[in-house]
Every structure is written in structure tokens, then in C-alpha cells.
Motif scaffolding. Sequence first.
Motif, PDB file in Angstrom:
ATOM      1  N   ALA A 382       0.850  -1.201   0.000  1.00 24.34           N
ATOM      2  CA  ALA A 382       0.000   0.000   0.000  1.00 24.34           C
ATOM      3  C   ALA A 382       0.876   1.238   0.000  1.00 24.34           C
ATOM      4  CB  ALA A 382      -0.921   0.008   1.220  1.00 24.34           C
ATOM      5  N   GLN A 383       0.339   2.315  -0.533  1.00 27.23           N
ATOM      6  CA  GLN A 383       1.011   3.606  -0.521  1.00 27.23           C
ATOM      7  C   GLN A 383       0.279   4.568   0.403  1.00 27.23           C
ATOM      8  OE1 GLN A 383       0.916   4.554  -4.767  1.00 27.23           O
ATOM      9  NE2 GLN A 383       3.149   4.540  -4.808  1.00 27.23           N
ATOM     10  N   THR A 384       0.982   5.549   0.909  1.00 24.04           N
ATOM     11  CA  THR A 384       0.299   6.639   1.596  1.00 24.04           C
ATOM     12  C   THR A 384      -0.459   7.460   0.563  1.00 24.04           C
ATOM     13  OG1 THR A 384       2.346   7.919   1.423  1.00 24.04           O
ATOM     14  CG2 THR A 384       1.885   6.843   3.551  1.00 24.04           C
ATOM     15  N   LEU A 385      -1.449   8.192   1.013  1.00 24.92           N
ATOM     16  CA  LEU A 385      -2.255   8.969   0.080  1.00 24.92           C
ATOM     17  C   LEU A 385      -1.434  10.021  -0.656  1.00 24.92           C
ATOM     18  CD1 LEU A 385      -5.564   9.423   2.136  1.00 24.92           C
ATOM     19  CD2 LEU A 385      -5.064   7.764   0.329  1.00 24.92           C
ATOM     20  N   ASP A 386      -0.337  10.477  -0.018  1.00 29.61           N
ATOM     21  CA  ASP A 386       0.515  11.475  -0.695  1.00 29.61           C
ATOM     22  C   ASP A 386       1.582  10.821  -1.581  1.00 29.61           C
ATOM     23  OD1 ASP A 386       2.393  10.472   1.046  1.00 29.61           O
ATOM     24  OD2 ASP A 386       2.502  12.270   2.310  1.00 29.61           O
ATOM     25  N   LYS A 387       1.550   9.467  -1.665  1.00 28.35           N
ATOM     26  CA  LYS A 387       2.436   8.699  -2.550  1.00 28.35           C
ATOM     27  C   LYS A 387       3.908   8.764  -2.149  1.00 28.35           C
ATOM     28  CE  LYS A 387      -1.180   8.025  -5.194  1.00 28.35           C
ATOM     29  NZ  LYS A 387      -1.944   6.767  -5.123  1.00 28.35           N
ATOM     30  N   LYS A 388       4.221   9.225  -0.935  1.00 29.18           N
ATOM     31  CA  LYS A 388       5.620   9.368  -0.531  1.00 29.18           C
ATOM     32  C   LYS A 388       6.175   8.133   0.166  1.00 29.18           C
ATOM     33  CE  LYS A 388       5.462  14.409  -0.069  1.00 29.18           C
ATOM     34  NZ  LYS A 388       5.614  15.565   0.855  1.00 29.18           N
ATOM     35  N   HIS A 389       5.294   7.329   0.730  1.00 29.77           N
ATOM     36  CA  HIS A 389       5.732   6.138   1.462  1.00 29.77           C
ATOM     37  C   HIS A 389       5.040   4.908   0.896  1.00 29.77           C
ATOM     38  CE1 HIS A 389       6.531   9.476   4.224  1.00 29.77           C
ATOM     39  NE2 HIS A 389       7.411   8.697   4.835  1.00 29.77           N
ATOM     40  N   ILE A 390       5.720   3.780   0.980  1.00 33.78           N
ATOM     41  CA  ILE A 390       5.138   2.521   0.538  1.00 33.78           C
ATOM     42  C   ILE A 390       5.306   1.478   1.640  1.00 33.78           C
ATOM     43  CG2 ILE A 390       7.243   1.665  -0.594  1.00 33.78           C
ATOM     44  CD1 ILE A 390       5.323   0.589  -2.838  1.00 33.78           C
ATOM     45  N   LEU A 391       4.295   0.679   1.796  1.00 36.29           N
ATOM     46  CA  LEU A 391       4.264  -0.323   2.874  1.00 36.29           C
ATOM     47  C   LEU A 391       4.244  -1.721   2.271  1.00 36.29           C
ATOM     48  CD1 LEU A 391       1.912  -0.284   5.960  1.00 36.29           C
ATOM     49  CD2 LEU A 391       1.865  -2.239   4.415  1.00 36.29           C
ATOM     50  N   PHE A 392       5.038  -2.604   2.850  1.00 33.53           N
ATOM     51  CA  PHE A 392       5.037  -4.011   2.468  1.00 33.53           C
ATOM     52  C   PHE A 392       4.667  -4.826   3.704  1.00 33.53           C
ATOM     53  CE2 PHE A 392       7.836  -1.962  -0.530  1.00 33.53           C
ATOM     54  CZ  PHE A 392       7.487  -2.537  -1.742  1.00 33.53           C
ATOM     55  N   GLN A 409      12.652 -12.936   4.751  1.00 33.80           N
ATOM     56  CA  GLN A 409      12.024 -13.327   3.494  1.00 33.80           C
ATOM     57  C   GLN A 409      11.348 -12.144   2.816  1.00 33.80           C
ATOM     58  OE1 GLN A 409      12.171 -16.436   1.906  1.00 33.80           O
ATOM     59  NE2 GLN A 409      11.324 -15.182   0.252  1.00 33.80           N
ATOM     60  N   LEU A 410      10.684 -11.301   3.616  1.00 31.99           N
ATOM     61  CA  LEU A 410      10.016 -10.133   3.043  1.00 31.99           C
ATOM     62  C   LEU A 410      11.029  -9.179   2.433  1.00 31.99           C
ATOM     63  CD1 LEU A 410       7.440  -8.486   2.546  1.00 31.99           C
ATOM     64  CD2 LEU A 410       7.729  -7.482   4.820  1.00 31.99           C
ATOM     65  N   GLU A 411      12.140  -8.931   3.143  1.00 33.65           N
ATOM     66  CA  GLU A 411      13.160  -8.024   2.613  1.00 33.65           C
ATOM     67  C   GLU A 411      13.762  -8.581   1.319  1.00 33.65           C
ATOM     68  OE1 GLU A 411      15.727  -7.642   6.004  1.00 33.65           O
ATOM     69  OE2 GLU A 411      14.777  -5.762   6.624  1.00 33.65           O
ATOM     70  N   LYS A 412      13.931  -9.887   1.285  1.00 30.90           N
ATOM     71  CA  LYS A 412      14.438 -10.515   0.056  1.00 30.90           C
ATOM     72  C   LYS A 412      13.460 -10.310  -1.089  1.00 30.90           C
ATOM     73  CE  LYS A 412      15.880 -15.028  -1.752  1.00 30.90           C
ATOM     74  NZ  LYS A 412      16.060 -16.471  -1.434  1.00 30.90           N
ATOM     75  N   ASN A 413      12.149 -10.484  -0.795  1.00 29.61           N
ATOM     76  CA  ASN A 413      11.132 -10.298  -1.844  1.00 29.61           C
ATOM     77  C   ASN A 413      11.051  -8.843  -2.288  1.00 29.61           C
ATOM     78  OD1 ASN A 413      10.452 -12.994  -1.883  1.00 29.61           O
ATOM     79  ND2 ASN A 413       8.708 -12.778  -0.489  1.00 29.61           N
ATOM     80  N   ILE A 414      11.170  -7.914  -1.329  1.00 29.68           N
ATOM     81  CA  ILE A 414      11.116  -6.485  -1.676  1.00 29.68           C
ATOM     82  C   ILE A 414      12.265  -6.132  -2.614  1.00 29.68           C
ATOM     83  CG2 ILE A 414      11.367  -4.145  -0.767  1.00 29.68           C
ATOM     84  CD1 ILE A 414       9.959  -5.131   1.789  1.00 29.68           C
ATOM     85  N   ASP A 415      13.457  -6.618  -2.286  1.00 32.44           N
ATOM     86  CA  ASP A 415      14.621  -6.328  -3.128  1.00 32.44           C
ATOM     87  C   ASP A 415      14.479  -6.946  -4.513  1.00 32.44           C
ATOM     88  OD1 ASP A 415      15.803  -4.930  -1.087  1.00 32.44           O
ATOM     89  OD2 ASP A 415      16.988  -6.638  -0.353  1.00 32.44           O
ATOM     90  N   ASN A 416      13.724  -8.044  -4.587  1.00 33.91           N
ATOM     91  CA  ASN A 416      13.627  -8.799  -5.836  1.00 33.91           C
ATOM     92  C   ASN A 416      12.430  -8.401  -6.693  1.00 33.91           C
ATOM     93  OD1 ASN A 416      14.342 -10.778  -7.718  1.00 33.91           O
ATOM     94  ND2 ASN A 416      13.032 -12.307  -6.751  1.00 33.91           N
ATOM     95  N   CYS A 417      11.487  -7.648  -6.114  1.00 33.98           N
ATOM     96  CA  CYS A 417      10.267  -7.346  -6.868  1.00 33.98           C
ATOM     97  C   CYS A 417      10.417  -6.074  -7.676  1.00 33.98           C
ATOM     98  CB  CYS A 417       9.059  -7.243  -5.934  1.00 33.98           C
ATOM     99  SG  CYS A 417       8.882  -5.663  -5.100  1.00 33.98           S
ATOM    100  N   LYS A 418       9.424  -5.819  -8.473  1.00 35.44           N
ATOM    101  CA  LYS A 418       9.364  -4.615  -9.301  1.00 35.44           C
ATOM    102  C   LYS A 418       9.563  -3.368  -8.449  1.00 35.44           C
ATOM    103  CE  LYS A 418       5.610  -1.962 -11.369  1.00 35.44           C
ATOM    104  NZ  LYS A 418       4.206  -2.011 -11.795  1.00 35.44           N
ATOM    105  N   LYS A 419      10.305  -2.397  -8.946  1.00 37.91           N
ATOM    106  CA  LYS A 419      10.542  -1.168  -8.198  1.00 37.91           C
ATOM    107  C   LYS A 419       9.338  -0.234  -8.315  1.00 37.91           C
ATOM    108  CE  LYS A 419      14.600  -2.561  -7.035  1.00 37.91           C
ATOM    109  NZ  LYS A 419      14.842  -3.022  -5.657  1.00 37.91           N
ATOM    110  N   PHE A 420       9.002   0.407  -7.209  1.00 37.30           N
ATOM    111  CA  PHE A 420       7.832   1.294  -7.179  1.00 37.30           C
ATOM    112  C   PHE A 420       8.238   2.752  -6.949  1.00 37.30           C
ATOM    113  CE2 PHE A 420       6.124  -2.860  -5.857  1.00 37.30           C
ATOM    114  CZ  PHE A 420       5.149  -3.014  -6.835  1.00 37.30           C
ATOM    115  N   GLY A 421       9.378   3.142  -7.455  1.00 38.07           N
ATOM    116  CA  GLY A 421       9.785   4.523  -7.303  1.00 38.07           C
ATOM    117  C   GLY A 421      10.593   4.741  -6.034  1.00 38.07           C
ATOM    118  N   SER A 422      10.934   5.983  -5.773  1.00 38.48           N
ATOM    119  CA  SER A 422      11.785   6.317  -4.622  1.00 38.48           C
ATOM    120  C   SER A 422      10.927   6.622  -3.394  1.00 38.48           C
ATOM    121  CB  SER A 422      12.655   7.526  -4.966  1.00 38.48           C
ATOM    122  OG  SER A 422      11.833   8.607  -5.370  1.00 38.48           O
ATOM    123  N   HIS A 423      10.306   5.587  -2.846  1.00 41.74           N
ATOM    124  CA  HIS A 423       9.489   5.733  -1.658  1.00 41.74           C
ATOM    125  C   HIS A 423      10.282   5.311  -0.428  1.00 41.74           C
ATOM    126  CE1 HIS A 423       6.533   5.180  -4.921  1.00 41.74           C
ATOM    127  NE2 HIS A 423       5.709   5.888  -4.183  1.00 41.74           N
TER     128      HIS A 423
END
Length: 454
Positions: A382-392, A409-423
Motif C-alpha cells: 500500500a502507498q500513503t495517500l501522498d504517494k511518498k511512502h510505501i508499505l510491504f 524473506q520479506l526483505e528478500k522479496n522487496i529487493d527482488n520485486c518490481k521497483k515502485f519509485g523512490s518511496h
Amino acid sequence: MEFLNRSHETQILTPLLSRKKPSFIVIYGRRRCGKTTLIHQVLKKGDVFYQSDRQESAVQREQLVKTVGEVLEIPYEAIFRSWEALLMDLNRMLSHGQTLVLDEFPYILKNEPELPSILQRLIDGKKLTYNLIVCGSSQNSMSEMVRSSQEPLYGRADAILKIMPLAPGWILDGLNLAAEEGIREFSIWGGVPRYWELRSDYKSLESALSHLVFRRDSILQDEPMRLLHDNLRSAIQPYTILTMIGQGVHRPSEIAGRLGKGLSGLADSFQKLIELGFIRREIPFGESIRSSKRTVYKIDDPFMAFYFRFVLPNKQRIDMGMGDRVLKQVLLHLDEFVASEWEHLCRTALPFLSIQGMDWDLASRWWGAGLNAQEIEIDGVAQTLDKKHILFAEAKWSLKPDPNGALAQLEKNIDNCKKFGSHKVIKVLFTRREASGSGYVEQFTPRDVLQVLK
């Protein structure tokens, strides 16, 4: 079981039934969600509640006349040859501020299709002096009757209420449960009050399932088909789609292929099932619902998901009296089933939880090939409404969660998944029991989730 919630609905109905001019109100929703109970909560002494059935119009009018006489405790034995004549004569019997309820209204319409046009004339001509509520479980016909611009009653209702299943958090009050058990029970019964009421008659979940679901001719044995028949002219294709989704076929192209049809031939059934709240469409976080080619369908109603996962595949054995054997096997796999619903509830709860003091948008799963070409899945993004932060988020239903392992495992998946910008990234863990000793910014348990879903 006590009357739960519905404060929003009662706050709408009470003033409308108390004002100086008469009100016309339409109430609809799936069977067993408490429409009748809600109406009785707002009716006053002297109001008339009539339960329609499938008999001929003349018999229905005769029964309504009898009901009015019984409620008002006065002789009322007239014979009316039309609904217009009867509804007009009730101006004489019902005083200002009293209410007439016609429950299961579609049953009347089946034999009297011109009744909406009659009501249109009476409402437009201000010829009724009492409140009129029409109610029904056929969601499609009731909604179309007042929401379609082609229908006579379009724009005439003072209120149109669609009664939905209760929010998950209310199950703790309804069944007097601890939060963990609340998740387990909600994963099976969903938010349907009548299911909760039936469940409350048994001391254990196993006993309730045995008597209500896993016995030949039990009260909920054929519930999904009854719900479909309430709302659809033909239930064959929608029932088949639900069967396939329940058995793990989620991609629309695969469903179409197995049925030997093109996707266009299934579009109406998918849409109807979504409108009825029986299935939901999911796409990976960040993709457009219009252009995504990775759509999957999931059964959105917990009881239907349970039924098509465990009951229908074993129906022959249940009908042969082997239901308790089937149930023992089901209970061995129940936590796996509950884990899936737990993930969905966690995603649903995310925008309502207090996380870093920020406002969060709706959450979705993300799945697909990672940067290393391996398939991965993240339970919630999810993203914050202002699009500045992203939550996994990671959701675990294990009795003994390993927060550090889940975080790794989550950090590994985050590093391996599609990039969602500089959040700025925030990591969240949902667990069945409280866990400590991890680097998560936030951790939540069933109690936290159910508190905000109420």
C-alpha cells in the motif's frame, strides 16, 4: 443472538418513518443478512409487516387484508380485485405515520408485474398517507427496480438501502469469541448474521459444522445454489465458475479454457458474481484494472469459499452419510484455509490501522516474476495517500511465528520485486499470536485487525 450494529441503517430509517409526509423505502440484500430483523427494530406498534409468498395475487391480497385486521385488532374482510384498490383502501385503515412493509416483494411482482407502475402513480399523485417499505432478497430485481432509469419507480424512493453482511469485528460480540477464534470463525461463516445465529446453538465449531453443513439435508447444504437462484435466471454457469475458483482455478483464461468458451461468453457471469459480492477481481499492486493481463478471481464470500473448497468436492460422500469422516479431514486442513482469509482481512484492515501516523490507501497483493526471474508474492502492498511512502506487509497464521525469518524473506522479496519509485519503505507483520524480536516497524494481531474492521 442480540441485534448487532446497523446503526447507519437505523439512523436513516427512523427519521424517515417519523416525518410528517409519507416515505417510500426500498431495502434489499442477500438472504439471511438481517433485513427483516432490521425492519422490526424500527417499526412501531400498529405498523403492518406482511411476508409475501409465491401464491397468486388474489390470495396475496387476501392474506394482506387478514394481516392488517390482525395487527390493528379490528374487522377487515374486504375483497379487492386489484393492488391499487387495496393500497388506496389502506389509507382508511392506517393512520398518518404508520408503516406498511411488503417483504419479499419480488414474489408479488412475479404475478403482478404492473405493480411498480401502480406505485408510481400513487407516489407521484401523493395518494398514500402511510409509509411504504418494500423489501427483497433478489438483489438484481430490487436494485434494477429503483436504480434503472427505464423503470417506473426510478427516482421515487426516499431511501434505498442495500443490507450487507456485518463487518468482521462484530463476530466477537455475536459469538462471544476471543480475537483469534473470531478470525477462524469468520473465515467460515463470513458476516451473515443468520449463520452466526445458527452457529451459536452449538458448543464447538466442529459440532456446528457437522450439524449445519456436513450432514445430508442440513440447513446450509445447498446454500450457494439457493443464493444464486435468488438473483439469477440461470445459475448453471455462475455455479460452475464458483466451483472452479473454489478448486484453485483463478485465471479467467484458464476458466474459459476448461469450459470451452471464449472470455466474452463468461463476462456477464463474472460481473454478476462480483455485483452480488460472491467473487472479487484481483490484480497485482500498481497495475491498472483496465490494462492488467494478470487478473485472477477469488471467492469473496467466506462461506461460499469454504463450501466450494471443502463441501462440494465431498458432496457425494456427505449424501451417503459419511459427513463426519469428511469433516475430520477438513479440520486437518482448516488452518491453511483460514490463513488465506487472514491475509485478505489484513489487507482490508491496512488503511484503517494507525501506522506511523500516516494515511494509507487501499492495499493489494503483489505477485509475479522478480528481477531474478523467480516467482514471488507479497501479501500486502500500500502507498500513503501522498504517494511518498510505501508499505510491504507479511501475514502469518502459524502458531509459532518466526518474525525474524519472515522479515528476512520479506526483505528478500522487496529487493527482488518490481521497483515502485523512490518511496520510503515501511515493513509490517501480521501474526496469529504476538511476536517479538524483529526489525518490523509495526506488528499487528487478530485483535488489532478486528478492532478496525467494525
